[in-house]
Scaffold this motif. Sequence first.
Motif, PDB file in Angstrom:
ATOM      1  N   ASN A 125       0.869  -1.168   0.000  1.00 33.75           N
ATOM      2  CA  ASN A 125       0.000   0.000   0.000  1.00 33.75           C
ATOM      3  C   ASN A 125       0.912   1.225   0.000  1.00 33.75           C
ATOM      4  OD1 ASN A 125      -2.300  -1.664   0.339  1.00 33.75           O
ATOM      5  ND2 ASN A 125      -2.022  -1.627   2.560  1.00 33.75           N
ATOM      6  N   THR A 169      -4.344   1.297  -2.083  1.00 38.37           N
ATOM      7  CA  THR A 169      -3.985  -0.055  -1.704  1.00 38.37           C
ATOM      8  C   THR A 169      -3.321  -0.798  -2.855  1.00 38.37           C
ATOM      9  OG1 THR A 169      -6.198  -0.837  -2.305  1.00 38.37           O
ATOM     10  CG2 THR A 169      -5.829  -0.196   0.005  1.00 38.37           C
ATOM     11  N   SER A 181      -2.664  -2.887  -5.915  1.00 45.77           N
ATOM     12  CA  SER A 181      -3.416  -3.014  -7.168  1.00 45.77           C
ATOM     13  C   SER A 181      -4.413  -1.879  -7.382  1.00 45.77           C
ATOM     14  CB  SER A 181      -4.176  -4.357  -7.244  1.00 45.77           C
ATOM     15  OG  SER A 181      -3.273  -5.433  -7.196  1.00 45.77           O
ATOM     16  N   THR A 183      -6.930  -1.023  -5.580  1.00 44.93           N
ATOM     17  CA  THR A 183      -8.292  -1.461  -5.289  1.00 44.93           C
ATOM     18  C   THR A 183      -9.096  -0.414  -4.547  1.00 44.93           C
ATOM     19  OG1 THR A 183      -7.470  -3.727  -5.185  1.00 44.93           O
ATOM     20  CG2 THR A 183      -9.651  -3.307  -4.268  1.00 44.93           C
ATOM     21  N   ARG A 184      -8.450   0.238  -3.559  1.00 48.77           N
ATOM     22  CA  ARG A 184      -9.168   1.218  -2.763  1.00 48.77           C
ATOM     23  C   ARG A 184      -8.334   2.489  -2.616  1.00 48.77           C
ATOM     24  NH1 ARG A 184     -12.358  -1.405   2.246  1.00 48.77           N
ATOM     25  NH2 ARG A 184     -13.484   0.532   1.930  1.00 48.77           N
TER      26      ARG A 184
END
Length: 124
Positions: free
Chosen positions: A33, A54, A56, A58-59
Amino acid sequence: QVQAVESGGGLVQAGGALRLTCAASNPIFSTHNMAWFRQAPGPGKEREFVAAITVSGTRLYYSKAVKGRFTISRDDAKNILYLQMDNLKPEDTGVYYCNSAMYSAYSWIPRDSFGQGTQVIVSS
């Protein structure tokens, strides 16, 4: 440890935009992250969290101060972290740092030592 170098800072007028870049030399970048932090000038100013992404992508997370104006992104193929900063305000002035980070006790915490950072100055 993710070793990275920040760039892209500069002097801009209020309402302008900048894109910061954080180039990592360690391939473990993609497994961490990542986050941006900043430190405003002046005595007693602590380094504060700006944005996090995060693994990849993702968030995404943003501080209240920059949400809606800044966008964090990452390119794992190039080991690069970005921070697009739009509608800049004088209070965005400071040195910006990237770092790997972890979420703990409702806060994003830097995991590694900080580098030199990149200076952002927003004039009114």
